[in-house]
Design a protein around this motif. Structure first.
Motif, PDB file in Angstrom:
ATOM      1  N   PHE B  19       2.553 -10.139  -8.780  1.00 58.47           N
ATOM      2  CA  PHE B  19       1.636  -9.749  -7.701  1.00 58.47           C
ATOM      3  C   PHE B  19       1.069  -8.347  -7.975  1.00 58.47           C
ATOM      4  O   PHE B  19      -0.121  -8.097  -7.801  1.00 58.47           O
ATOM      5  CB  PHE B  19       2.388  -9.789  -6.368  1.00 58.47           C
ATOM      6  CG  PHE B  19       1.526  -9.626  -5.157  1.00 58.47           C
ATOM      7  CD1 PHE B  19       0.716 -10.658  -4.720  1.00 58.47           C
ATOM      8  CD2 PHE B  19       1.510  -8.428  -4.447  1.00 58.47           C
ATOM      9  CE1 PHE B  19      -0.084 -10.508  -3.595  1.00 58.47           C
ATOM     10  CE2 PHE B  19       0.715  -8.274  -3.325  1.00 58.47           C
ATOM     11  CZ  PHE B  19      -0.080  -9.320  -2.895  1.00 58.47           C
ATOM     12  N   GLY B  20       1.948  -7.458  -8.443  1.00 63.24           N
ATOM     13  CA  GLY B  20       1.515  -6.087  -8.759  1.00 63.24           C
ATOM     14  C   GLY B  20       0.506  -6.071  -9.895  1.00 63.24           C
ATOM     15  O   GLY B  20      -0.499  -5.364  -9.828  1.00 63.24           O
ATOM     16  N   LEU B  21       0.775  -6.873 -10.934  1.00 66.07           N
ATOM     17  CA  LEU B  21      -0.149  -6.932 -12.076  1.00 66.07           C
ATOM     18  C   LEU B  21      -1.524  -7.431 -11.658  1.00 66.07           C
ATOM     19  O   LEU B  21      -2.552  -6.871 -12.032  1.00 66.07           O
ATOM     20  CB  LEU B  21       0.419  -7.865 -13.153  1.00 66.07           C
ATOM     21  CG  LEU B  21       1.283  -7.212 -14.238  1.00 66.07           C
ATOM     22  CD1 LEU B  21       1.838  -8.268 -15.175  1.00 66.07           C
ATOM     23  CD2 LEU B  21       0.444  -6.204 -15.031  1.00 66.07           C
ATOM     24  N   LEU B  22      -1.517  -8.504 -10.864  1.00 59.21           N
ATOM     25  CA  LEU B  22      -2.796  -9.064 -10.392  1.00 59.21           C
ATOM     26  C   LEU B  22      -3.524  -8.064  -9.490  1.00 59.21           C
ATOM     27  O   LEU B  22      -4.752  -7.986  -9.500  1.00 59.21           O
ATOM     28  CB  LEU B  22      -2.554 -10.374  -9.636  1.00 59.21           C
ATOM     29  CG  LEU B  22      -2.115 -11.567 -10.494  1.00 59.21           C
ATOM     30  CD1 LEU B  22      -1.691 -12.741  -9.607  1.00 59.21           C
ATOM     31  CD2 LEU B  22      -3.256 -12.011 -11.405  1.00 59.21           C
ATOM     32  N   THR B  23      -2.756  -7.293  -8.734  1.00 62.36           N
ATOM     33  CA  THR B  23      -3.363  -6.276  -7.862  1.00 62.36           C
ATOM     34  C   THR B  23      -4.065  -5.200  -8.705  1.00 62.36           C
ATOM     35  O   THR B  23      -5.165  -4.760  -8.370  1.00 62.36           O
ATOM     36  CB  THR B  23      -2.285  -5.631  -6.968  1.00 62.36           C
ATOM     37  OG1 THR B  23      -1.697  -6.659  -6.169  1.00 62.36           O
ATOM     38  CG2 THR B  23      -2.858  -4.561  -6.057  1.00 62.36           C
ATOM     39  N   LEU B  24      -3.409  -4.811  -9.803  1.00 55.40           N
ATOM     40  CA  LEU B  24      -4.007  -3.793 -10.672  1.00 55.40           C
ATOM     41  C   LEU B  24      -5.337  -4.262 -11.269  1.00 55.40           C
ATOM     42  O   LEU B  24      -6.215  -3.461 -11.583  1.00 55.40           O
ATOM     43  CB  LEU B  24      -3.040  -3.445 -11.809  1.00 55.40           C
ATOM     44  CG  LEU B  24      -1.842  -2.570 -11.429  1.00 55.40           C
ATOM     45  CD1 LEU B  24      -0.892  -2.414 -12.606  1.00 55.40           C
ATOM     46  CD2 LEU B  24      -2.307  -1.204 -10.938  1.00 55.40           C
ATOM     47  N   ARG B  25      -5.461  -5.585 -11.440  1.00 55.09           N
ATOM     48  CA  ARG B  25      -6.684  -6.128 -12.049  1.00 55.09           C
ATOM     49  C   ARG B  25      -7.815  -6.349 -11.033  1.00 55.09           C
ATOM     50  O   ARG B  25      -8.902  -6.786 -11.406  1.00 55.09           O
ATOM     51  CB  ARG B  25      -6.371  -7.463 -12.730  1.00 55.09           C
ATOM     52  CG  ARG B  25      -5.545  -7.293 -13.982  1.00 55.09           C
ATOM     53  CD  ARG B  25      -5.295  -8.630 -14.623  1.00 55.09           C
ATOM     54  NE  ARG B  25      -4.298  -8.544 -15.669  1.00 55.09           N
ATOM     55  CZ  ARG B  25      -3.707  -9.585 -16.210  1.00 55.09           C
ATOM     56  NH1 ARG B  25      -4.009 -10.802 -15.796  1.00 55.09           N
ATOM     57  NH2 ARG B  25      -2.806  -9.435 -17.142  1.00 55.09           N
ATOM     58  N   LEU B  26      -7.523  -6.125  -9.759  1.00 56.53           N
ATOM     59  CA  LEU B  26      -8.574  -6.350  -8.744  1.00 56.53           C
ATOM     60  C   LEU B  26      -9.701  -5.343  -8.921  1.00 56.53           C
ATOM     61  O   LEU B  26      -9.441  -4.180  -9.252  1.00 56.53           O
ATOM     62  CB  LEU B  26      -7.984  -6.231  -7.333  1.00 56.53           C
ATOM     63  CG  LEU B  26      -7.138  -7.398  -6.854  1.00 56.53           C
ATOM     64  CD1 LEU B  26      -6.480  -7.068  -5.514  1.00 56.53           C
ATOM     65  CD2 LEU B  26      -7.973  -8.665  -6.702  1.00 56.53           C
ATOM     66  N   PRO B  27     -10.954  -5.752  -8.696  1.00 55.05           N
ATOM     67  CA  PRO B  27     -12.072  -4.806  -8.860  1.00 55.05           C
ATOM     68  C   PRO B  27     -12.011  -3.689  -7.823  1.00 55.05           C
ATOM     69  O   PRO B  27     -11.592  -3.920  -6.688  1.00 55.05           O
ATOM     70  CB  PRO B  27     -13.312  -5.688  -8.636  1.00 55.05           C
ATOM     71  CG  PRO B  27     -12.822  -6.883  -7.894  1.00 55.05           C
ATOM     72  CD  PRO B  27     -11.398  -7.082  -8.295  1.00 55.05           C
ATOM     73  N   ASP B  28     -12.396  -2.496  -8.253  1.00 57.89           N
ATOM     74  CA  ASP B  28     -12.359  -1.337  -7.361  1.00 57.89           C
ATOM     75  C   ASP B  28     -13.729  -1.156  -6.714  1.00 57.89           C
ATOM     76  O   ASP B  28     -14.559  -0.391  -7.184  1.00 57.89           O
ATOM     77  CB  ASP B  28     -11.947  -0.091  -8.160  1.00 57.89           C
ATOM     78  CG  ASP B  28     -11.707   1.089  -7.242  1.00 57.89           C
ATOM     79  OD1 ASP B  28     -11.488   0.848  -6.038  1.00 57.89           O
ATOM     80  OD2 ASP B  28     -11.742   2.237  -7.726  1.00 57.89           O
ATOM     81  N   ARG B  29     -13.961  -1.928  -5.652  1.00 59.42           N
ATOM     82  CA  ARG B  29     -15.270  -1.849  -4.984  1.00 59.42           C
ATOM     83  C   ARG B  29     -15.106  -1.181  -3.635  1.00 59.42           C
ATOM     84  O   ARG B  29     -14.826  -1.817  -2.646  1.00 59.42           O
ATOM     85  CB  ARG B  29     -15.823  -3.258  -4.759  1.00 59.42           C
ATOM     86  CG  ARG B  29     -16.311  -3.945  -5.997  1.00 59.42           C
ATOM     87  CD  ARG B  29     -16.652  -5.384  -5.660  1.00 59.42           C
ATOM     88  NE  ARG B  29     -17.505  -5.497  -4.492  1.00 59.42           N
ATOM     89  CZ  ARG B  29     -17.671  -6.620  -3.806  1.00 59.42           C
ATOM     90  NH1 ARG B  29     -17.015  -7.701  -4.155  1.00 59.42           N
ATOM     91  NH2 ARG B  29     -18.473  -6.668  -2.767  1.00 59.42           N
TER      92      ARG B  29
END
Lengths: 498, 149
Positions: B19-29
Motif C-alpha cells: 500500500f505504501g509503495l503504491l501510495t508513493l507512485r500516486l501522481p502529485d497533483r
C-alpha cells in the motif's frame, strides 16, 4: 418546525409508508427472534427492495425492521434463553425463569410494553434534540467536521474492540479500502489498477453484505440449537397483557431504562448491550424488596433492559440524522441506504429536505406503534416462527445476499467484491478482530479525508487550524481521551493485553 | 507466541508495504502547500505500519489469547459452503441466476444438515424460482440471465 413536522407526518403516514413500516416491523421481530440472525441480516435481506422504493418508504421499512428486530431479539431471549440480539442478553436473566414457571405471556407482555415506552421516549428525545443539534452542527467548518468524524471513529473503535490494537487496525484497513477509486477532492484515480469498476470505489453496502452475512452464514453451521424447545413452553403461555400490579412495578425500571438507553444511544459505539445491562443494574439498585428476586423472574429485571435497548434506537438516530455519524452497524446501513437515494444524513438534511428529515422521525414513531400492535396481536403466532428450519432459511439468505450485491448496480463485479469482503470477514473473525470499526471506517472514511483536505487547503497547509477552532479542539481532545481510555481499559480487562 | 496474531501481523506488514509503495507512485497533483491525492493514503500507511508493528511485538511476546476454533466437522462444512459460493459466483454470469441458484441452494441445504432428498429437491427449486419471480416481476430488479433466466 411545525410546518416541517406536518410535512413529515404526511409523508410517513401515507398508506404506502405505513404498510412498509408494518412489514418492516413484522420482519424485524421475526429476524430478531431467530437465534443466529441479526438485525443487520434482516436489513441485508430487504436491501435490494430499498433501491427501487421511494426513499421515504425505504426508510420506513428499515426503521420498522430496526425497532422490530430489537423486540424480536428479546422474544428469543425470553423463550429460549438465547438472546436473538446482543442487546437482549440482559432480558434473558429474568425473562426465561418466568417461561419456566409457565408465565411466558407475562414475560413477553412486559417486554413489549417496556420496549414500546422506551422507544416512544427516545422518539420524543429525537424530535426535540435532533433539529437543535443540526442547527449547532450547521456552524461547523471543515476542521470541526474532520475532528468530529475522527471522534466518531475512535469512540467506536474503543467500544467495539476487545483489543485496541485490533480495533484500530480494523479501522485503518477500512480507511485504506476507502481510498480505492477517485480521490474526493482532485478526482485522481487511486489503487484502481486500470479497472473501471473500481473507479467509483468500493460500495459500502456491498462490503457490508459480505462482512456481516457470509461470516454469519458460516458461523451458523456450528449452531445446532433449534427453536423446537420453544414449542413445549407455548402450551403454558398464560396472560399476555400485564396486570395493573405489574404495570405499577414497571414504572421506575422503565423510566430508568428509557433515560439510560436514549443517552447511551446518542453516544457512538455504546449501543444496546451496555444500555441494557446498565439499566438492569440501576433497576436492581432502585428496587427495594421485589416480590421475585432479580435473576429469578423479576418484572423489573425485564422492564429495565427492554425499555433501554429500544430507547437506544431513537438515541442512535440523533447523531446519524444530525451529524451523519452512525453509532452502530444498523445506523451505518441506514446511512448507506439513504446515500443510495442521494440523501446524505447530516445537518444539511434538516435544511434541504426538512420534510424527509421529520418524516424519518415520524416513521420511527409509527414503527414503535406497529411494534406494539403487531407484538400484542400476533404474539402466539410469531413465537412459533422461532422454529423456522435453518436448513432452508440460511441458503435463502445466501442467495438474497447475492441478489442484494448484484442489484445495487446490476454488476457481477459487485458480487465478487461481496465475496472478497466475506472472506475478509471470516479472516477477521478467525483473528478475533472486530468488523464494526472497519465497517464504520468505510462509511466515514470518505468524509474524513474530504474534510481534512478542505481544511488544510483553506489554511494553506497549516495544521494548527485543527486546534484553533474551539469545536475542533474539543472533538480532538475527546478523541484522544477515547483512545487513551480504551488502552487503559484493555490493559485492565485483558490482564495487560493491548 | 500468539500464532494467529503473528500470521496477521506478517500479512498486514506485506499489505502495508504494498500500500505504501503504491501510495508513493500516486501522481502529485495539488496546489502549493496543500495536500494532494497521496496525502491521506500516506497517513493510513503510517498508521497501519505502527499498529502492525505493535501487533507483531504483542504476538511475539505471546500476550494474546487465541480465539476458539470451529470444530473439525463444522470447519469442513464451512469450507464446502465457501467453495460452493465461489463456484456459484463463477458460473452464474454464464448460467444465469436460476440455473446457478438451484444447485447452489441444494448444496447449502445439505451443508446445513437437511438429508431428506425430497425436501432438498423441492426447496432448491421452489426458493430460487420464488425469489426470481418476486424480484424480477414484483420489484423489476434485473438478475443475471446467462443462458437461462
Amino acid at each position: 418546525m411545525g410546518d416541517f413536522l406536518m410535512a413529515g407526518f404526511s409523508q410517513a403516514t401515507a398508506p404506502s409508508s405505513l404498510i412498509a413500516t408494518a412489514i418492516g416491523s413484522i420482519l424485524g421481530i421475526v429476524v430478531g427472534m431467530i437465534p443466529g440472525m441479526t438485525i443487520s441480516t434482516g436489513i441485508i435481506i430487504v436491501l435490494p427492495l430499498t433501491f427501487v422504493l421511494d426513499p421515504g418508504i425505504s426508510i420506513a421499512l428499515l426503521l420498522g425492521l430496526y425497532v422490530g428486530g430489537m423486540l424480536g431479539g428479546s422474544f428469543a431471549a425470553i423463550m429460549l434463553n438465547i438472546p436473538g440480539t446482543p442487546s437482549a442478553a440482559a432480558t434473558a436473566v429474568d425473562g426465561h425463569p418466568l417461561v419456566e414457571r409457565g408465565e411466558a405471556g407475562r414475560a413477553l407482555g412486559v417486554a413489549v410494553i417496556a420496549s414500546f415506552i422506551g422507544g416512544l421516549f427516545s422518539c420524543l428525545c429525537l424530535l426535540l434534540i435532533a433539529p437543535r443539534l443540526a442547527d449547532v452542527a450547521l456552524g461547523f467548518r471543515a476542521p470541526d467536521l474532520f475532528s468530529l468524524v475522527l471522534l466518531g471513529l475512535t469512540v467506536i473503535c474503543s467500544f467495539a474492540a476487545k483489543s485496541w490494537i485490533k480495533g484500530l487496525l480494523a479501522a485503518a484497513i477500512g480507511l485504506a479500502i476507502v481510498t480505492v477509486g477517485q480521490d474526493p477532492v482532485m478526482g485522481t484515480a487511486r489503487f484502481t489498477f486500470g479497472s473501471t469498476d473500481l473507479m467509483s470505489g468500493v460500495n459500502f453496502l456491498t462490503a457490508l453484505i459480505g462482512l456481516f452475512a457470509i461470516p454469519q452464514l458460516i458461523g451458523n453451521l456450528a449452531s445446532t440449537e433449534t427453536g423446537t424447545r420453544v414449542l413445549r413452553t407455548t402450551a403454558r403461555f398464560g396472560r399476555v397483557l400485564p396486570k395493573l400490579s405489574d404495570l405499577r412495578r414497571m414504572r421506575v425500571p422503565v423510566a430508568i431504562g428509557s433515560v439510560v438507553g436514549t443517552f447511551l444511544g446518542v453516544l457512538p459505539g455504546a449501543g444496546g448491550p451496555i444500555a441494557a445491562f446498565l439499566s438492569y443494574d440501576y433497576a436492581q439498585k432502585a428496587t427495594k424488596n421485589p416480590p421475585e428476586p432479580f435473576g429469578s423472574g423479576a418484572i423489573e429485571g425485564i422492564a429495565a433492559p427492554e425499555s433501554a435497548n429500544n430507547a437506544v434506537t431513537g438515541g442512535a438516530l440523533v447523531p446519524m440524522m444530525t451529524l451523519g455519524i452512525p453509532g452502530d452497524p444498523v445506523t451505518a446501513i441506514l446511512v448507506g441506504a439513504l446515500l443510495v437515494h442521494g440523501l446524505a444524513p447530516g445537518p444539511l438534511l434538516f435544511i434541504e429536505r426538512p420534510d424527509f428529515a421529520y418524516g424519518v422521525i415520524v416513521s420511527f414513531f409509527w414503527a414503535n406503534i406497529f411494534n406494539l400492535l403487531i407484538a400484542l396481536a400476533g404474539l402466539r403466532l410469531l413465537i412459533k416462527l422461532i422454529a423456522l428450519p435453518r436448513t432452508i432459511l440460511m441458503p435463502a439468505i445466501a442467495i438474497l445476499c447475492v441478489v442484494g450485491a448484484y442489484s445495487l448496480r446490476n454488476s457481477v463485479f459487485d458480487i465478487y467484491v461481496m465475496l472478497f469482503f466475506g472472506v475478509l470477514g471470516l479472516a477477521m473473525r478467525w483473528l478475533d478482530m472486530p468488523v464494526v470499526p472497519l465497517l464504520l471506517a468505510l462509511v466515514l472514511g470518505g468524509q474524513l479525508e474530504e474534510h481534512m483536505r478542505v481544511a488544510l487547503t483553506g489554511s494553506q497547509g497549516d495544521y494548527s487550524v485543527f486546534f484553533t477552532s474551539p469545536f475542533s479542539a474539543v472533538f480532538l481532545s475527546l478523541a484522544a481521551i477515547s483512545v487513551v481510555w480504551s488502552v487503559i481499559s484493555s490493559r485492565r480487562t485483558a490482564g495487560g493485553a493491548p | 507466541m500468539a500464532r494467529r496474531d503473528l500470521i496477521a501481523a506478517l500479512v498486514l506488514l506485506g499489505f502495508t508495504a504494498g500500500f505504501g509503495l503504491l501510495t508513493l507512485r500516486l501522481p502529485d497533483r495539488g496546489l502549493p502547500n496543500t495536500p494532494g491525492p497521496a496525502f491521506f493514503p500516506g497517513l493510513i500507511t503510517l498508521a497501519l505500519g505502527i499498529l502492525t508493528i505493535a501487533l507483531l511485538v504483542r504476538s511475539l511476546r505471546g500476550i494474546a489469547v487465541e480465539p476458539a476454533v470451529l470444530p473439525g466437522a463444522v470447519a469442513t462444512r464451512g469450507w464446502i459452503a465457501i467453495g460452493a459460493f465461489v463456484v456459484y459466483l463463477i458460473v452464474m454470469p454464464a448460467l444465469g441466476f436460476l440455473f446457478a441458484s438451484v444447485p447452489f441452494f441444494a448444496v447449502l441445504t445439505w451443508v446445513y444438515g437437511e438429508r431428506r432428498l425430497a425436501v432438498v429437491t423441492l426447496t432448491s427449486i421452489a426458493v430460487p424460482v420464488a425469489l426470481l419471480v418476486i424480484f424480477r416481476s414484483g420489484f423489476q430488479i434485473l438478475l443475471p440471465s446467462g443462458i437461462g433466466w
